[in-house]
Design a protein around this motif. Structure first.
Motif, PDB file in Angstrom:
ATOM      1  N   SER A  40       0.835  -1.208   0.000  1.00  0.00           N
ATOM      2  CA  SER A  40       0.000   0.000   0.000  1.00  0.00           C
ATOM      3  C   SER A  40       0.866   1.251   0.000  1.00  0.00           C
ATOM      4  O   SER A  40       0.493   2.273  -0.580  1.00  0.00           O
ATOM      5  N   GLU A  41       2.029   1.189   0.643  1.00  0.00           N
ATOM      6  CA  GLU A  41       2.967   2.313   0.612  1.00  0.00           C
ATOM      7  C   GLU A  41       3.449   2.575  -0.814  1.00  0.00           C
ATOM      8  O   GLU A  41       3.628   3.731  -1.205  1.00  0.00           O
ATOM      9  N   ILE A  42       3.658   1.522  -1.571  1.00  0.00           N
ATOM     10  CA  ILE A  42       4.062   1.690  -2.970  1.00  0.00           C
ATOM     11  C   ILE A  42       2.972   2.432  -3.724  1.00  0.00           C
ATOM     12  O   ILE A  42       3.254   3.371  -4.484  1.00  0.00           O
ATOM     13  N   HIS A  43       1.744   2.025  -3.503  1.00  0.00           N
ATOM     14  CA  HIS A  43       0.624   2.693  -4.164  1.00  0.00           C
ATOM     15  C   HIS A  43       0.581   4.171  -3.784  1.00  0.00           C
ATOM     16  O   HIS A  43       0.383   5.037  -4.640  1.00  0.00           O
ATOM     17  N   GLU A  44       0.794   4.473  -2.510  1.00  0.00           N
ATOM     18  CA  GLU A  44       0.765   5.868  -2.048  1.00  0.00           C
ATOM     19  C   GLU A  44       1.910   6.669  -2.664  1.00  0.00           C
ATOM     20  O   GLU A  44       1.723   7.811  -3.090  1.00  0.00           O
ATOM     21  N   LYS A  45       3.095   6.093  -2.728  1.00  0.00           N
ATOM     22  CA  LYS A  45       4.239   6.799  -3.326  1.00  0.00           C
ATOM     23  C   LYS A  45       4.005   7.055  -4.812  1.00  0.00           C
ATOM     24  O   LYS A  45       4.338   8.126  -5.323  1.00  0.00           O
ATOM     25  N   LEU A  46       3.412   6.099  -5.503  1.00  0.00           N
ATOM     26  CA  LEU A  46       3.092   6.294  -6.913  1.00  0.00           C
ATOM     27  C   LEU A  46       2.042   7.395  -7.072  1.00  0.00           C
ATOM     28  O   LEU A  46       2.156   8.242  -7.963  1.00  0.00           O
TER      29      LEU A  46
END
Length: 177
Positions: A40-46
């Motif tokens: 989910s952090e990856i999604h937020e960073k993207l």
């Protein structure tokens, strides 16, 4: 302050790679909730990177000075490079692994969605095809209990075939994959 922003743009994929390995490590040892949070952090960073692209596009469109125009062009170039690299190298890994984690957490609807997104990018990947089939199987198994399916299909089968069928189905239910 601007230098820190540019670092975020230029090292986005390094951060994503670290998060991918972290999420994969969590998944491998069975900490699926932690893996889900990491993915989910990856999604937020993207999402942050895409919002920054929109902001810099606006600055480029209406620059206050030539200096701001140059900064906007440089930032947009870095952002495009990072997003293109992510889409080419890491996006399918991200999608397939978050789908797997959702599957392991019993969230079959989200797993199916993520597997389908990954399949759009690589329709010939056997693991993705098997993953979506398995998620769909458990999704419908939860929706329609085995007794319901048994009542529909098995009553019309001859006794010996029905016994083999039931034994096979029970054995498959006990297997994870």
């Amino acid at each position: 302050m601007l230098d820190a922003e540019f670092l975020n743009y230029s090292y986005f994929n390094n951060k994503v790679s670290c998060l991918l390995y972290t999420g994969l490590s969590y998944a491998e040892i069975g900490f699926y909730k932690n893996a889900y949070k990491t993915f989910s952090e990856i999604h937020e960073k993207l999402s942050q990177l895409k919002r920054a692209r929109i902001s810099w596009t606006q600055i480029k469109r209406y620059p206050a000075s030539k200096e701001y125009l140059n900064m906007a062009n440089e930032a947009l170039s870095m952002i495009k490079e990072q997003i293109d690299f992510f889409n080419k190298n890491n996006y399918i890994i991200y999608l397939s692994n978050i789908a797997y984690v959702c599957y392991k957490l019993g969230n079959y609807d989200d797993a199916i969605v993520y597997y389908k997104k990954a399949l759009c990018r690589d329709s010939k990947d056997i693991q993705l095809n098997l993953g979506i089939a398995q998620a769909q199987y458990y999704h419908y198994r939860r929706k329609f209990p085995f007794k319901f399916l048994n009542d529909i299909f098995c009553k019309k089968l001859p006794k010996d075939i029905r016994e083999n069928f039931l034994r096979t189905i029970n054995m498959l239910f006990k297997m994870e994959t």
